[in-house]
Design a protein around this motif. Structure first.
Motif, PDB file in Angstrom:
ATOM      1  N   PHE A  70       1.176  -0.993   0.042  1.00  0.00           N
ATOM      2  CA  PHE A  70       0.160  -0.293   0.276  1.00  0.00           C
ATOM      3  C   PHE A  70       0.328   1.247  -0.385  1.00  0.00           C
ATOM      4  O   PHE A  70       2.084   1.518   0.609  1.00  0.00           O
ATOM      5  CB  PHE A  70      -1.051   0.322   0.752  1.00  0.00           C
ATOM      6  N   ASP A  71       0.314   1.993  -0.911  1.00  0.00           N
ATOM      7  CA  ASP A  71       1.292   2.975  -0.729  1.00  0.00           C
ATOM      8  C   ASP A  71       0.216   4.697  -1.477  1.00  0.00           C
ATOM      9  O   ASP A  71      -1.002   4.108  -2.467  1.00  0.00           O
ATOM     10  CB  ASP A  71       2.315   3.359  -0.923  1.00  0.00           C
ATOM     11  N   LEU A 116      -9.824   0.835   1.742  1.00  0.00           N
ATOM     12  CA  LEU A 116      -9.554   1.356   2.280  1.00  0.00           C
ATOM     13  C   LEU A 116     -10.335   0.525   3.597  1.00  0.00           C
ATOM     14  O   LEU A 116      -9.219   0.587   5.009  1.00  0.00           O
ATOM     15  CB  LEU A 116      -9.035   2.662   1.988  1.00  0.00           C
ATOM     16  N   THR A 122      -4.667  -6.641   5.227  1.00  0.00           N
ATOM     17  CA  THR A 122      -4.076  -5.938   5.780  1.00  0.00           C
ATOM     18  C   THR A 122      -3.403  -4.787   4.620  1.00  0.00           C
ATOM     19  O   THR A 122      -3.081  -5.700   3.142  1.00  0.00           O
ATOM     20  CB  THR A 122      -2.824  -6.949   6.209  1.00  0.00           C
ATOM     21  N   LYS A 123      -2.893  -3.646   4.739  1.00  0.00           N
ATOM     22  CA  LYS A 123      -2.549  -3.026   4.202  1.00  0.00           C
ATOM     23  C   LYS A 123      -0.727  -2.467   4.619  1.00  0.00           C
ATOM     24  O   LYS A 123      -1.129  -1.986   5.529  1.00  0.00           O
ATOM     25  CB  LYS A 123      -3.185  -1.729   3.805  1.00  0.00           C
ATOM     26  N   LEU A 128       3.508   5.215   6.301  1.00  0.00           N
ATOM     27  CA  LEU A 128       2.405   5.420   6.160  1.00  0.00           C
ATOM     28  C   LEU A 128       1.293   6.539   7.178  1.00  0.00           C
ATOM     29  O   LEU A 128       0.073   6.688   6.770  1.00  0.00           O
ATOM     30  CB  LEU A 128       1.320   4.378   6.374  1.00  0.00           C
ATOM     31  N   ASP A 131       0.355   9.404   4.444  1.00  0.00           N
ATOM     32  CA  ASP A 131      -0.552   8.993   3.960  1.00  0.00           C
ATOM     33  C   ASP A 131      -2.047   8.924   4.066  1.00  0.00           C
ATOM     34  O   ASP A 131      -3.065   9.111   3.903  1.00  0.00           O
ATOM     35  CB  ASP A 131      -0.190   7.352   2.757  1.00  0.00           C
ATOM     36  N   THR A 132      -2.224   8.091   5.492  1.00  0.00           N
ATOM     37  CA  THR A 132      -3.351   8.078   6.145  1.00  0.00           C
ATOM     38  C   THR A 132      -4.082   9.083   6.432  1.00  0.00           C
ATOM     39  O   THR A 132      -5.288   9.681   6.604  1.00  0.00           O
ATOM     40  CB  THR A 132      -3.126   6.866   7.353  1.00  0.00           C
ATOM     41  N   PRO A 143      -8.025   4.497   6.917  1.00  0.00           N
ATOM     42  CA  PRO A 143      -8.019   3.110   6.510  1.00  0.00           C
ATOM     43  C   PRO A 143      -7.574   2.055   7.273  1.00  0.00           C
ATOM     44  O   PRO A 143      -6.839   2.666   8.947  1.00  0.00           O
ATOM     45  CB  PRO A 143      -6.608   3.731   6.096  1.00  0.00           C
ATOM     46  N   VAL A 146      -4.121  -1.126   8.353  1.00  0.00           N
ATOM     47  CA  VAL A 146      -3.210  -0.685   7.915  1.00  0.00           C
ATOM     48  C   VAL A 146      -1.774  -0.929   9.148  1.00  0.00           C
ATOM     49  O   VAL A 146      -1.893  -0.824  10.199  1.00  0.00           O
ATOM     50  CB  VAL A 146      -3.058   0.794   7.914  1.00  0.00           C
ATOM     51  N   GLU A 148       2.230  -0.916   9.503  1.00  0.00           N
ATOM     52  CA  GLU A 148       3.397  -0.364   9.652  1.00  0.00           C
ATOM     53  C   GLU A 148       5.001  -1.023   9.479  1.00  0.00           C
ATOM     54  O   GLU A 148       5.590  -1.090  10.561  1.00  0.00           O
ATOM     55  CB  GLU A 148       3.249   1.117  10.536  1.00  0.00           C
TER      56      GLU A 148
END
Length: 217
Positions: A70-71, A116, A122-123, A128, A131-132, A143, A146, A148
């Motif tokens: 995820f990005d 999301l 799982t992301k 992140l 991003d979140t 999201p 997530v 990290e």
């Protein structure tokens, strides 16, 4: 997923235990530069998603997998106090394929937001936090699930911010290439270049590879 460290957005809760002492060495930039190149996804394994119907197909394909790399990408800001209206791109990848979602189309945005928010998947990615925050601001969704990856490496005794380059070097003994030109390009452009697609997709793909190598996916 086995003992994965999931970001828990609930207020007042600690998302991660205290980190282990950072005793494991990480390769330097000079050492990484000498490593063989990490095999990246080509365009034939990357799908650009920019409409509602395409997003429906992409989401269905992604839901067949328990974990995704995820990005996100946002148009860069160049002035003090300039506020980004990103993300403009959301990237999700499995070990076989990557999807690059453009968020211009409202139907596409809605599908991505719903995806999301699904805690069952799982992301995983690096760095992140920003991003979140941008996703919450733009897509009005928190999201879920997530992971990290920097925090995972910190727990395992590496320095605080391993990053995708360090992780690929440690786990695969390979060099992950990131184009600075692509990184600072205009991600709000309606027509993304091949270089942008490859850059965006492989950030998510590398995270998926790292997740699998850590036996967390």
């Amino acid at each position: 997923m086995h003992n994965a460290l999931i970001i828990d957005p609930a207020p007042g809760r600690q998302p991660f235990p205290e980190p282990m002492p950072t005793t494991r060495p990480t390769p330097s930039k000079e050492e990484i530069a000498l490593l063989p190149e990490f095999g990246r996804l080509g365009l034939e394994r990357i799908t650009l998603v920019d409409s509602g119907p395409q997003a429906v197909e992409a989401c269905a394909a992604l839901r067949d997998h328990a974990a995704w790399g995820f990005d996100t990408e946002s148009k860069p800001t160049f002035f003090k106090d300039q506020v980004s209206d990103g993300p403009h791109i959301v990237q999700l990848a499995t070990l076989q394929h990557a999807w690059v979602f453009q968020l211009t189309d409202p139907a596409c945005r809605d599908r991505v937001a719903g995806l999301l928010a699904e805690a069952a998947h799982t992301k995983a990615g690096f760095g992140l936090g920003d991003d979140t925050k941008r996703i919450v601001s733009k897509l009005r969704v928190e999201p879920a699930g997530v992971l990290e990856l920097n925090a995972v490496f910190r727990q395992r005794g590496y320095r605080k911010d391993m990053g995708v380059k360090g992780a690929v070097a440690v786990l695969f003994n390979q060099r992950f290439i990131k184009s600075k030109k692509a990184a600072t390009s205009n991600w709000a452009n309606p027509r993304l270049s091949e270089a942008q697609l490859i850059y965006a997709a492989n950030d998510a793909y590398a995270a998926a590879r790292v997740l699998a190598a850590l036996a967390l996916g």
